[in-house]
Motif scaffolding. Structure first.
Motif, mmCIF file in Angstrom:
data_model
loop_
_atom_site.group_PDB
_atom_site.id
_atom_site.type_symbol
_atom_site.label_atom_id
_atom_site.label_comp_id
_atom_site.label_asym_id
_atom_site.label_seq_id
_atom_site.Cartn_x
_atom_site.Cartn_y
_atom_site.Cartn_z
ATOM 1 N N SER A 17 0.887 -1.223 -0.040
ATOM 2 C CA SER A 17 0.140 -0.046 0.104
ATOM 3 C C SER A 17 0.850 1.237 -0.022
ATOM 4 C CB SER A 17 -0.837 0.125 1.186
ATOM 5 O OG SER A 17 -1.759 -1.056 1.128
ATOM 6 N N GLU A 18 0.416 2.247 -0.638
ATOM 7 C CA GLU A 18 1.011 3.538 -0.868
ATOM 8 C C GLU A 18 0.599 4.323 0.448
ATOM 9 O OE1 GLU A 18 0.792 7.497 -3.365
ATOM 10 O OE2 GLU A 18 0.258 5.653 -4.431
ATOM 11 N N GLU A 19 1.572 4.915 1.018
ATOM 12 C CA GLU A 19 1.272 5.683 2.495
ATOM 13 C C GLU A 19 1.350 7.306 1.845
ATOM 14 O OE1 GLU A 19 4.062 5.313 5.573
ATOM 15 O OE2 GLU A 19 4.021 3.288 5.343
ATOM 16 N N ILE A 20 0.161 7.937 2.538
ATOM 17 C CA ILE A 20 -0.069 9.398 2.503
ATOM 18 C C ILE A 20 0.173 10.091 3.647
ATOM 19 C CG2 ILE A 20 -1.213 9.130 -0.083
ATOM 20 C CD1 ILE A 20 -3.834 9.133 1.681
ATOM 21 N N LEU A 21 0.260 11.262 3.763
ATOM 22 C CA LEU A 21 0.189 12.030 4.861
ATOM 23 C C LEU A 21 -1.226 12.908 4.819
ATOM 24 C CD1 LEU A 21 1.331 13.501 7.416
ATOM 25 C CD2 LEU A 21 2.357 15.146 5.780
ATOM 26 N N CYS A 22 -1.867 12.641 6.011
ATOM 27 C CA CYS A 22 -3.295 13.074 5.790
ATOM 28 C C CYS A 22 -3.392 14.306 7.273
ATOM 29 C CB CYS A 22 -4.401 12.268 6.071
ATOM 30 S SG CYS A 22 -4.483 10.877 4.743
ATOM 31 N N LYS A 60 -3.309 4.606 1.630
ATOM 32 C CA LYS A 60 -3.989 5.205 0.490
ATOM 33 C C LYS A 60 -5.537 4.724 0.766
ATOM 34 C CE LYS A 60 -3.590 7.279 -3.884
ATOM 35 N NZ LYS A 60 -2.916 7.105 -5.112
ATOM 36 N N ARG A 61 -5.777 3.536 1.018
ATOM 37 C CA ARG A 61 -6.994 3.010 0.990
ATOM 38 C C ARG A 61 -8.007 3.062 2.309
ATOM 39 N NH1 ARG A 61 -3.482 -1.391 1.754
ATOM 40 N NH2 ARG A 61 -4.354 -2.747 3.149
ATOM 41 N N ALA A 62 -7.267 3.889 3.284
ATOM 42 C CA ALA A 62 -7.941 3.931 4.546
ATOM 43 C C ALA A 62 -9.088 5.022 4.575
ATOM 44 C CB ALA A 62 -6.840 4.339 5.638
ATOM 45 N N GLU A 63 -10.022 4.757 5.512
ATOM 46 C CA GLU A 63 -11.194 5.497 5.615
ATOM 47 C C GLU A 63 -11.068 5.810 7.153
ATOM 48 O OE1 GLU A 63 -14.417 2.915 4.781
ATOM 49 O OE2 GLU A 63 -14.234 2.999 2.600
ATOM 50 N N ASP A 81 -12.595 9.056 3.063
ATOM 51 C CA ASP A 81 -11.686 8.262 2.371
ATOM 52 C C ASP A 81 -10.458 9.288 2.764
ATOM 53 O OD1 ASP A 81 -12.946 6.345 1.305
ATOM 54 O OD2 ASP A 81 -13.276 7.379 -0.561
ATOM 55 N N CYS A 82 -9.420 8.588 3.214
ATOM 56 C CA CYS A 82 -8.175 9.354 3.481
ATOM 57 C C CYS A 82 -7.735 10.079 2.364
ATOM 58 C CB CYS A 82 -7.296 8.602 4.383
ATOM 59 S SG CYS A 82 -7.734 8.121 5.953
ATOM 60 N N LYS A 83 -7.906 9.721 1.287
ATOM 61 C CA LYS A 83 -7.197 10.202 0.069
ATOM 62 C C LYS A 83 -7.948 11.664 -0.012
ATOM 63 C CE LYS A 83 -8.766 7.021 -2.319
ATOM 64 N NZ LYS A 83 -9.090 5.904 -3.333
ATOM 65 N N LYS A 84 -8.910 12.035 0.434
ATOM 66 C CA LYS A 84 -9.764 13.404 0.560
ATOM 67 C C LYS A 84 -8.767 14.319 1.693
ATOM 68 C CE LYS A 84 -14.120 11.942 -1.268
ATOM 69 N NZ LYS A 84 -15.458 11.920 -0.878
ATOM 70 N N LEU A 85 -8.182 13.406 2.753
ATOM 71 C CA LEU A 85 -7.466 14.505 3.647
ATOM 72 C C LEU A 85 -6.041 14.579 3.517
ATOM 73 C CD1 LEU A 85 -9.304 12.726 6.621
ATOM 74 C CD2 LEU A 85 -9.959 14.786 5.798
ATOM 75 N N LYS A 86 -5.443 14.136 2.255
ATOM 76 C CA LYS A 86 -4.258 14.301 1.916
ATOM 77 C C LYS A 86 -3.749 15.680 1.816
ATOM 78 C CE LYS A 86 -0.984 12.396 -1.734
ATOM 79 N NZ LYS A 86 -0.310 13.763 -1.960
ATOM 80 N N VAL A 87 -2.387 15.739 2.415
ATOM 81 C CA VAL A 87 -1.876 16.975 2.714
ATOM 82 C C VAL A 87 -0.983 16.968 1.307
ATOM 83 C CG1 VAL A 87 0.007 18.193 3.814
ATOM 84 C CG2 VAL A 87 -1.894 17.100 5.155
ATOM 85 N N ASP A 88 -0.891 18.124 0.603
ATOM 86 C CA ASP A 88 0.026 18.163 -0.866
ATOM 87 C C ASP A 88 1.048 18.680 -0.243
ATOM 88 O OD1 ASP A 88 -1.993 17.666 -2.307
ATOM 89 O OD2 ASP A 88 -2.875 19.715 -2.250
ATOM 90 N N GLU A 89 2.277 17.984 -0.179
ATOM 91 C CA GLU A 89 3.734 18.260 0.222
ATOM 92 C C GLU A 89 4.485 19.098 -0.747
ATOM 93 O OE1 GLU A 89 5.368 15.045 2.435
ATOM 94 O OE2 GLU A 89 3.729 13.999 1.775
#
Length: 89
Positions: A17-22, A60-63, A81-89
């Motif tokens: 899974s790809e990790e994202i900062l939220c 990335k698939r987390a809710e 969806d955590c993708k919607k909370l992603k911080v643009d780095e």
């Protein structure tokens, strides 16, 4: 810790899974409990105070499930969806 400070949480590694900062902000006047529990073997939960901002790394698939504690019990008020909370780095 003041309301303007965030808390950073690092999840266990998952090579598939790809990790994202939220980022999540509790914009209410009530205590909230946020949870990620839609991923096998990955249960994560935090208390978020009114006005508090929290930063967290997750998959990335987390809710993110958001529960309000305004009443004497805890009520699910939203799932994002955590993708919607992603911080643009």
């Amino acid at each position: 810790m003041t309301k303007s400070q965030g808390v950073v949480y690092q999840p266990p590694l998952d090579t598939e899974s790809e990790e994202i900062l939220c980022q999540y902000v509790n914009a209410t006047s009530h205590l909230q409990v946020i949870k990620i529990n839609n991923i096998d073997n990955y249960d994560w939960e935090k208390v978020v105070f009114p006005g508090q901002r929290i930063l967290f790394n997750t998959f990335k698939r987390a809710e993110l499930s958001i529960y309000s504690t305004a009443q004497i019990n805890t009520i699910l008020i939203d799932t994002i969806d955590c993708k919607k909370l992603k911080v643009d780095e």
